[in-house]
Design a protein around this motif. Structure first.
Motif, PDB file in Angstrom:
ATOM      1  N   ASN A 120      10.345   5.567   1.877  1.00 52.65           N
ATOM      2  CA  ASN A 120       9.180   4.668   1.956  1.00 52.65           C
ATOM      3  C   ASN A 120       9.435   4.143   0.487  1.00 52.65           C
ATOM      4  OD1 ASN A 120       8.108   5.098   4.249  1.00 52.65           O
ATOM      5  ND2 ASN A 120       6.107   6.583   3.865  1.00 52.65           N
ATOM      6  N   LYS A 121       9.755   4.948  -0.594  1.00 55.40           N
ATOM      7  CA  LYS A 121       9.149   3.993  -2.038  1.00 55.40           C
ATOM      8  C   LYS A 121      11.094   3.157  -2.514  1.00 55.40           C
ATOM      9  CE  LYS A 121      11.832   7.400  -4.535  1.00 55.40           C
ATOM     10  NZ  LYS A 121      12.555   8.464  -5.885  1.00 55.40           N
ATOM     11  N   ASN A 122      11.614   3.784  -1.329  1.00 56.95           N
ATOM     12  CA  ASN A 122      13.091   2.560  -1.681  1.00 56.95           C
ATOM     13  C   ASN A 122      12.482   1.187  -0.271  1.00 56.95           C
ATOM     14  OD1 ASN A 122      15.875   3.157  -3.237  1.00 56.95           O
ATOM     15  ND2 ASN A 122      14.515   4.658  -2.331  1.00 56.95           N
ATOM     16  N   GLY A 123      11.545   1.146   0.154  1.00 55.10           N
ATOM     17  CA  GLY A 123      11.050  -0.561   0.750  1.00 55.10           C
ATOM     18  C   GLY A 123      11.092   0.051   2.307  1.00 55.10           C
ATOM     19  N   GLY A 124      11.179   1.171   2.633  1.00 58.69           N
ATOM     20  CA  GLY A 124      11.540   1.417   4.170  1.00 58.69           C
ATOM     21  C   GLY A 124      10.052   1.879   4.615  1.00 58.69           C
ATOM     22  N   ARG A 125       9.524   1.981   5.807  1.00 59.44           N
ATOM     23  CA  ARG A 125       8.588   2.563   6.859  1.00 59.44           C
ATOM     24  C   ARG A 125       8.365   3.735   7.360  1.00 59.44           C
ATOM     25  NH1 ARG A 125       5.398  -1.453  10.181  1.00 59.44           N
ATOM     26  NH2 ARG A 125       4.428   0.044   9.930  1.00 59.44           N
ATOM     27  N   ALA A 126       8.809   5.203   6.739  1.00 59.69           N
ATOM     28  CA  ALA A 126       9.035   6.271   7.497  1.00 59.69           C
ATOM     29  C   ALA A 126       8.087   7.295   8.188  1.00 59.69           C
ATOM     30  CB  ALA A 126      10.265   7.026   7.000  1.00 59.69           C
TER      31      ALA A 126
END
Length: 310
Positions: free
Chosen positions: A117-123
């Motif tokens: 999430n902090k790298n720009g994804g949605r997990a």
């Protein structure tokens, strides 16, 4: 040509090389088992997170399954609970299983979700107990013993809440994928009476890939790939060739269960399985989107093992 132009050209070449792979794998599911050095080294953690995010952005469906053996061992040690192993598997009594659930389903799972999430994804993180995702049964080990007459007998060894996959209900995973999330799965299964089971993460990844009819199963390791007896990495192997390497003793010891799980997945319909070097930054992208690769590919096709298979 200036340095900036050379750098730009290299980027353009990489993108051009990756295009046919992106086109080929749009809409395909890739199950990645996250473990080894990639889980503990901060740079490798972030490169892995960006890899799965990019896969999602270009239209693939990454599914992450993770281990956490060292983290479990650390907490057990702090709690003064002895760790015991049988054939490399942790003996898991009720007290140990509580710790396993706490570490895998709580700490480690949420760390990976947060990393993506902090790298720009949605997990979204789940365990195999959520939505009855992974139905499990108790794993029973047999110990061959020789009696005074020289005859062999089998003794069942109880290693507690250690399980194997009975079935996978992909409904939870499908729901997350279709909602544009990256599923992150802890390898804990649930028995028919609601009991929890600790399951080998490679095995869980292989079974999930099988039930999802995945395009690829990728197992991150701390080695360069499957090696022959001379120490050379075998980049492309058919299932028949892998069977032969097991029979002649080339594949043995700690690598055998990992290879067996990859082999089973391919024989069950997964298009290809990859044993890749998780110590290499962006190992997942290199294996999927380039002509080079960083490990061993196993499929039902025959390869020349002296050239890269991907």
């Amino acid at each position: 040509m200036s340095l900036d132009q050379k750098s730009a050209l290299r980027v353009a070449q990489v993108l051009n090389e990756s295009l046919p792979y992106i086109q080929r794998f749009i809409g395909k599911t890739v199950v990645v088992k996250f473990g080894g050095n990639a889980m503990v080294d901060e740079k490798l953690q972030n490169s892995f997170a960006r890899d799965v995010i990019l896969m999602k952005l270009v239209g693939m469906n990454p599914v992450v399954v993770h281990g956490g053996g060292p983290q479990i061992g650390d907490l057990l040690s702090k709690l003064n609970i002895e760790s015991r192993f049988v054939d490399g598997m942790r003996v898991t009594d009720g007290e140990t299983m509580d710790v396993v659930e706490m570490v895998l389903g709580g700490t480690v799972n949420k760390q990976i979700v947060n990393l993506i999430n902090k790298n720009g994804g949605r997990a979204v993180g789940v365990t195999g107990k959520d939505g009855l995702l992974i139905r499990a049964r108790k794993l029973r080990r047999k110990d061959q013993q020789e009696d005074t007459a020289g005859l062999h007998a089998s003794e069942i060894i109880d290693i507690g809440h250690v399980g194997e996959v009975d079935s996978v209900d992909t409904g939870v995973i499908d729901m997350l994928i279709n909602s544009d999330f990256i599923p992150v799965i802890a390898p804990i299964g649930v028995g028919k009476n609601g009991e929890s089971y600790n399951i080998n993460a490679d095995l869980v990844a292989g079974k999930i890939a099988e039930y999802l009819k995945a395009e690829k199963l990728m197992l991150l390791t701390n080695v360069a790939g499957l090696q022959d007896k001379e120490g050379e990495v075998l980049t492309g192997l058919s299932t028949l060739e892998v069977d032969g390497l097991i029979a002649d003793g080339t594949i043995y010891g700690g690598m055998l269960p990992k290879i067996a799980c990859a082999l089973d997945a391919v024989k069950a319909g997964v298009t290809s399985a990859h044993i890749i070097d998780g110590r290499v930054p962006h190992a997942v992208l290199l294996e999927i989107f380039t002509d080079t690769g960083v490990g061993t590919l196993i499929s039902n096709s025959s390869f020349d093992t002296n050239v890269d298979a991907d």
